[in-house]
Design a protein around this motif. Structure first.
Motif, PDB file in Angstrom:
ATOM      1  N   ASN A 244       0.859  -1.186   0.000  1.00  0.00           N
ATOM      2  CA  ASN A 244       0.000   0.000   0.000  1.00  0.00           C
ATOM      3  C   ASN A 244       0.892   1.231   0.000  1.00  0.00           C
ATOM      4  O   ASN A 244       1.834   1.315   0.798  1.00  0.00           O
ATOM      5  CB  ASN A 244      -0.901   0.004   1.241  1.00  0.00           C
ATOM      6  CG  ASN A 244      -2.028   1.032   1.146  1.00  0.00           C
ATOM      7  OD1 ASN A 244      -1.911   2.033   0.442  1.00  0.00           O
ATOM      8  ND2 ASN A 244      -3.110   0.794   1.859  1.00  0.00           N
ATOM      9  N   THR A 245       0.619   2.163  -0.899  1.00  0.00           N
ATOM     10  CA  THR A 245       1.399   3.398  -0.983  1.00  0.00           C
ATOM     11  C   THR A 245       0.526   4.628  -0.789  1.00  0.00           C
ATOM     12  O   THR A 245       0.926   5.738  -1.135  1.00  0.00           O
ATOM     13  CB  THR A 245       2.123   3.483  -2.344  1.00  0.00           C
ATOM     14  OG1 THR A 245       1.148   3.464  -3.403  1.00  0.00           O
ATOM     15  CG2 THR A 245       3.097   2.331  -2.530  1.00  0.00           C
ATOM     16  N   THR A 246      -0.655   4.444  -0.233  1.00  0.00           N
ATOM     17  CA  THR A 246      -1.567   5.570  -0.019  1.00  0.00           C
ATOM     18  C   THR A 246      -0.964   6.574   0.957  1.00  0.00           C
ATOM     19  O   THR A 246      -0.440   6.192   2.005  1.00  0.00           O
ATOM     20  CB  THR A 246      -2.912   5.080   0.532  1.00  0.00           C
ATOM     21  OG1 THR A 246      -3.453   4.116  -0.374  1.00  0.00           O
ATOM     22  CG2 THR A 246      -3.881   6.231   0.698  1.00  0.00           C
ATOM     23  N   ALA A 247      -1.038   7.849   0.623  1.00  0.00           N
ATOM     24  CA  ALA A 247      -0.548   8.903   1.521  1.00  0.00           C
ATOM     25  C   ALA A 247      -1.590   9.112   2.613  1.00  0.00           C
ATOM     26  O   ALA A 247      -2.648   9.699   2.376  1.00  0.00           O
ATOM     27  CB  ALA A 247      -0.308  10.191   0.749  1.00  0.00           C
ATOM     28  N   GLU A 248      -1.303   8.629   3.804  1.00  0.00           N
ATOM     29  CA  GLU A 248      -2.225   8.740   4.921  1.00  0.00           C
ATOM     30  C   GLU A 248      -1.469   8.612   6.230  1.00  0.00           C
ATOM     31  O   GLU A 248      -0.278   8.285   6.251  1.00  0.00           O
ATOM     32  CB  GLU A 248      -3.303   7.657   4.839  1.00  0.00           C
ATOM     33  CG  GLU A 248      -2.760   6.233   4.845  1.00  0.00           C
ATOM     34  CD  GLU A 248      -3.850   5.198   4.650  1.00  0.00           C
ATOM     35  OE1 GLU A 248      -5.012   5.486   4.969  1.00  0.00           O
ATOM     36  OE2 GLU A 248      -3.523   4.085   4.174  1.00  0.00           O
ATOM     37  N   ALA A 249      -2.142   8.880   7.325  1.00  0.00           N
ATOM     38  CA  ALA A 249      -1.543   8.757   8.648  1.00  0.00           C
ATOM     39  C   ALA A 249      -1.763   7.348   9.172  1.00  0.00           C
ATOM     40  O   ALA A 249      -2.804   6.724   8.916  1.00  0.00           O
ATOM     41  CB  ALA A 249      -2.148   9.780   9.607  1.00  0.00           C
ATOM     42  N   LEU A 250      -0.781   6.832   9.899  1.00  0.00           N
ATOM     43  CA  LEU A 250      -0.914   5.508  10.493  1.00  0.00           C
ATOM     44  C   LEU A 250      -1.973   5.554  11.592  1.00  0.00           C
ATOM     45  O   LEU A 250      -1.932   6.399  12.483  1.00  0.00           O
ATOM     46  CB  LEU A 250       0.419   5.046  11.069  1.00  0.00           C
ATOM     47  CG  LEU A 250       0.444   3.637  11.664  1.00  0.00           C
ATOM     48  CD1 LEU A 250       0.073   2.603  10.606  1.00  0.00           C
ATOM     49  CD2 LEU A 250       1.807   3.323  12.258  1.00  0.00           C
ATOM     50  N   ALA A 251      -2.915   4.629  11.516  1.00  0.00           N
ATOM     51  CA  ALA A 251      -4.010   4.556  12.476  1.00  0.00           C
ATOM     52  C   ALA A 251      -4.354   3.088  12.684  1.00  0.00           C
ATOM     53  O   ALA A 251      -3.943   2.226  11.903  1.00  0.00           O
ATOM     54  CB  ALA A 251      -5.232   5.326  11.945  1.00  0.00           C
ATOM     55  N   PRO A 252      -5.121   2.768  13.734  1.00  0.00           N
ATOM     56  CA  PRO A 252      -5.508   1.369  13.933  1.00  0.00           C
ATOM     57  C   PRO A 252      -6.188   0.766  12.710  1.00  0.00           C
ATOM     58  O   PRO A 252      -5.977  -0.410  12.399  1.00  0.00           O
ATOM     59  CB  PRO A 252      -6.475   1.457  15.129  1.00  0.00           C
ATOM     60  CG  PRO A 252      -5.996   2.637  15.906  1.00  0.00           C
ATOM     61  CD  PRO A 252      -5.542   3.625  14.867  1.00  0.00           C
ATOM     62  N   SER A 253      -6.981   1.558  11.992  1.00  0.00           N
ATOM     63  CA  SER A 253      -7.666   1.043  10.802  1.00  0.00           C
ATOM     64  C   SER A 253      -6.674   0.614   9.727  1.00  0.00           C
ATOM     65  O   SER A 253      -6.923  -0.356   8.997  1.00  0.00           O
ATOM     66  CB  SER A 253      -8.620   2.098  10.247  1.00  0.00           C
ATOM     67  OG  SER A 253      -7.912   3.288   9.903  1.00  0.00           O
ATOM     68  N   VAL A 254      -5.545   1.324   9.614  1.00  0.00           N
ATOM     69  CA  VAL A 254      -4.525   0.972   8.624  1.00  0.00           C
ATOM     70  C   VAL A 254      -3.886  -0.366   8.982  1.00  0.00           C
ATOM     71  O   VAL A 254      -3.728  -1.255   8.131  1.00  0.00           O
ATOM     72  CB  VAL A 254      -3.454   2.081   8.525  1.00  0.00           C
ATOM     73  CG1 VAL A 254      -2.315   1.648   7.613  1.00  0.00           C
ATOM     74  CG2 VAL A 254      -4.075   3.382   8.027  1.00  0.00           C
ATOM     75  N   LEU A 255      -3.513  -0.537  10.241  1.00  0.00           N
ATOM     76  CA  LEU A 255      -2.913  -1.796  10.675  1.00  0.00           C
ATOM     77  C   LEU A 255      -3.913  -2.949  10.554  1.00  0.00           C
ATOM     78  O   LEU A 255      -3.549  -4.055  10.132  1.00  0.00           O
ATOM     79  CB  LEU A 255      -2.409  -1.674  12.112  1.00  0.00           C
ATOM     80  CG  LEU A 255      -1.213  -0.756  12.331  1.00  0.00           C
ATOM     81  CD1 LEU A 255      -0.858  -0.697  13.815  1.00  0.00           C
ATOM     82  CD2 LEU A 255      -0.005  -1.212  11.523  1.00  0.00           C
ATOM     83  N   ASN A 256      -5.162  -2.711  10.910  1.00  0.00           N
ATOM     84  CA  ASN A 256      -6.178  -3.755  10.799  1.00  0.00           C
ATOM     85  C   ASN A 256      -6.355  -4.202   9.351  1.00  0.00           C
ATOM     86  O   ASN A 256      -6.538  -5.395   9.077  1.00  0.00           O
ATOM     87  CB  ASN A 256      -7.510  -3.251  11.360  1.00  0.00           C
ATOM     88  CG  ASN A 256      -7.533  -3.231  12.878  1.00  0.00           C
ATOM     89  OD1 ASN A 256      -6.945  -4.089  13.528  1.00  0.00           O
ATOM     90  ND2 ASN A 256      -8.200  -2.248  13.450  1.00  0.00           N
ATOM     91  N   ALA A 257      -6.298  -3.242   8.423  1.00  0.00           N
ATOM     92  CA  ALA A 257      -6.429  -3.582   7.007  1.00  0.00           C
ATOM     93  C   ALA A 257      -5.248  -4.423   6.536  1.00  0.00           C
ATOM     94  O   ALA A 257      -5.415  -5.375   5.761  1.00  0.00           O
ATOM     95  CB  ALA A 257      -6.553  -2.306   6.173  1.00  0.00           C
ATOM     96  N   MET A 258      -4.036  -4.084   6.993  1.00  0.00           N
ATOM     97  CA  MET A 258      -2.853  -4.853   6.604  1.00  0.00           C
ATOM     98  C   MET A 258      -2.923  -6.276   7.153  1.00  0.00           C
ATOM     99  O   MET A 258      -2.600  -7.250   6.454  1.00  0.00           O
ATOM    100  CB  MET A 258      -1.592  -4.151   7.116  1.00  0.00           C
ATOM    101  CG  MET A 258      -1.339  -2.790   6.493  1.00  0.00           C
ATOM    102  SD  MET A 258       0.055  -1.919   7.241  1.00  0.00           S
ATOM    103  CE  MET A 258       1.444  -2.905   6.648  1.00  0.00           C
ATOM    104  N   ILE A 259      -3.346  -6.403   8.402  1.00  0.00           N
ATOM    105  CA  ILE A 259      -3.448  -7.724   9.012  1.00  0.00           C
ATOM    106  C   ILE A 259      -4.518  -8.554   8.311  1.00  0.00           C
ATOM    107  O   ILE A 259      -4.352  -9.765   8.103  1.00  0.00           O
ATOM    108  CB  ILE A 259      -3.727  -7.575  10.521  1.00  0.00           C
ATOM    109  CG1 ILE A 259      -2.498  -6.975  11.217  1.00  0.00           C
ATOM    110  CG2 ILE A 259      -4.102  -8.911  11.152  1.00  0.00           C
ATOM    111  CD1 ILE A 259      -2.733  -6.524  12.631  1.00  0.00           C
ATOM    112  N   LYS A 260      -5.617  -7.920   7.904  1.00  0.00           N
ATOM    113  CA  LYS A 260      -6.655  -8.658   7.179  1.00  0.00           C
ATOM    114  C   LYS A 260      -6.157  -9.127   5.815  1.00  0.00           C
ATOM    115  O   LYS A 260      -6.532 -10.208   5.336  1.00  0.00           O
ATOM    116  CB  LYS A 260      -7.910  -7.814   7.011  1.00  0.00           C
ATOM    117  CG  LYS A 260      -9.068  -8.605   6.381  1.00  0.00           C
ATOM    118  CD  LYS A 260     -10.330  -7.792   6.280  1.00  0.00           C
ATOM    119  CE  LYS A 260     -11.485  -8.657   5.743  1.00  0.00           C
ATOM    120  NZ  LYS A 260     -11.218  -9.166   4.392  1.00  0.00           N
TER     121      LYS A 260
END
Length: 388
Positions: A244-260
């Protein structure tokens, strides 16, 4: 008003040459004790390389997903479904599949296959035809068969793959004179031993940086090319991986998406050592997760927050590893049991004396290492371009 000079002998008049130095035998050092954080978790002896090109076998079940690749929305009556390049081989006549979209229930059955174009029965069984967005994930439910089915020309055997990596030779030299070794030094017992210890630390620092950032060389090395191992970011950023190369801030939702993403690919296994690997910038972001909802005792004299473990919304618990060599805009998630580092022929880092020349003491600290990143496309995820 101006200050007057002292009339007697003053301390500030003592010449520098005769001032007493602090000889407490304590050496003030600048060493980042955490500068090999990932390496300390993985270890440097998890594998033994025996060839210049270090390869390992990987196996996997046949894929049970594909991607709807229509170039436009699929209508509710179109009987031709196009999937991604070479994904048509994942289907057989009789295969039942559904579209993984919210509030969609339609199932389809394959009646004919032409490369990556599937002729299907829409609204199979009790379901009805629905529209579906281009890029939707297709989930294969089952490869149904007729009662007199025989596996004629239907081979589901999967060939094992052989990912590989090359070796990196690390080396640093030491050269001191016999006089330098013989004189008494403040804070250290032996100049040679001190320099050897520091060079070893520097090589371990290079090794830790390499398993994160290094790029695999074009060959195993030769007269015109140094060999170098590929690092974790290179392996996990390959085409087809969870990137993922989306320009965004790291948040729990980002980590949850990666783990999924990893979970969807079957990369989560029992007994895994899941880890979130970040640099200092993103570690501070993780430390601030849910900060507004934390409470401290009224009389507490300690302030601050830290997050050492993250529990995903799927229930997977991940250790948070902060390593100074991870780029500030990057976070990597994966199973540490699938990451191995080791030397050529098990030799490790060695200190070797060189031939004596005159009154010079010479030696070298060196070692050859490589890295395995197993199931890099399925068991790992990487997100770059995160904001600071």
């Amino acid at each position: 008003m101006a200050l007057s000079s002292a009339s007697g002998a003053a301390a500030y008049n003592i010449a520098a040459a005769v001032k007493k130095l602090d000889l407490s035998d304590e050496l003030a050092e600048i060493i980042r004790t955490d500068n090999t954080s990932l390496l300390s978790r993985v270890g440097a002896g998890g594998l033994i390389a025996t060839q210049l090109k270090h390869a390992w076998p990987e196996d996997a079940l046949n894929p049970n997903t594909a991607t709807l690749t229509e170039g436009a929305e699929l209508s509710d009556s179109d009987t031709t479904v196009t999937v991604g390049t070479d994904e048509g081989a994942r289907f057989k006549i009789g295969t039942i599949f559904k579209f993984n979209e919210r509030n969609k229930t339609e199932l389809c059955r394959v009646t004919a296959i032409s490369s990556d174009d599937l002729t299907v029965t829409r609204g199979y069984g009790s379901t009805s035809g629905e529209t579906h967005a281009d890029g939707t994930t297709i989930m294969i439910v089952a490869h149904t068969k007729q009662e007199d089915w025989k596996p004629t020309q239907e081979d589901w055997t999967q060939e094992r793959t052989g990912p590989y990596n090359y070796l990196t030779l690390f080396g640093l030299g030491i050269a001191i004179t016999r006089r330098r070794q013989a004189v008494l030094h403040a804070g250290i017992a032996s100049e040679f031993a001190h320099q050897a210890a520091y060079r070893t630390k520097e090589i371990m620092r290079q090794l830790d940086g390499s398993i994160i950032n290094s790029i695999r060389s074009a060959s195993a090395g030769g007269a015109a090319d140094y060999s170098s191992m590929g690092g974790l970011i290179e392996f996990t950023s390959q085409a087809g991986g969870n990137t993922n190369t989306t320009a965004e801030a790291l948040a729990p939702s980002v980590l949850n998406a990666m783990i999924k993403q990893i979970w969807d690919d079957g990369g989560m296994v029992a007994g895994g050592r899941l880890a979130i690997i970040v640099g200092g910038t993103q570690k501070r972001k993780i430390a601030a997760f849910d900060q507004a909802y934390r409470r401290m005792d009224f009389d507490s004299k300690t302030a601050g927050y830290v997050v050492e473990r993250f529990v995903s919304d799927l229930g997977f618990e991940c250790e948070v590893i902060v390593d100074p060599w991870v780029p500030d805009d990057t976070v990597i998630v994966g199973d540490l049991n699938r990451l191995k580092v080791g030397p050529l022929s098990g030799e490790g880092i060695a200190l070797e004396d060189l031939a004596k020349t005159g009154r010079l003491i010479e030696a070298m600290v060196s070692g050859e290492y490589t890295m395995e990143c197993r199931n890099a496309l399925e068991a790992w995820a990487v997100h770059t371009n995160l904001s600071s």
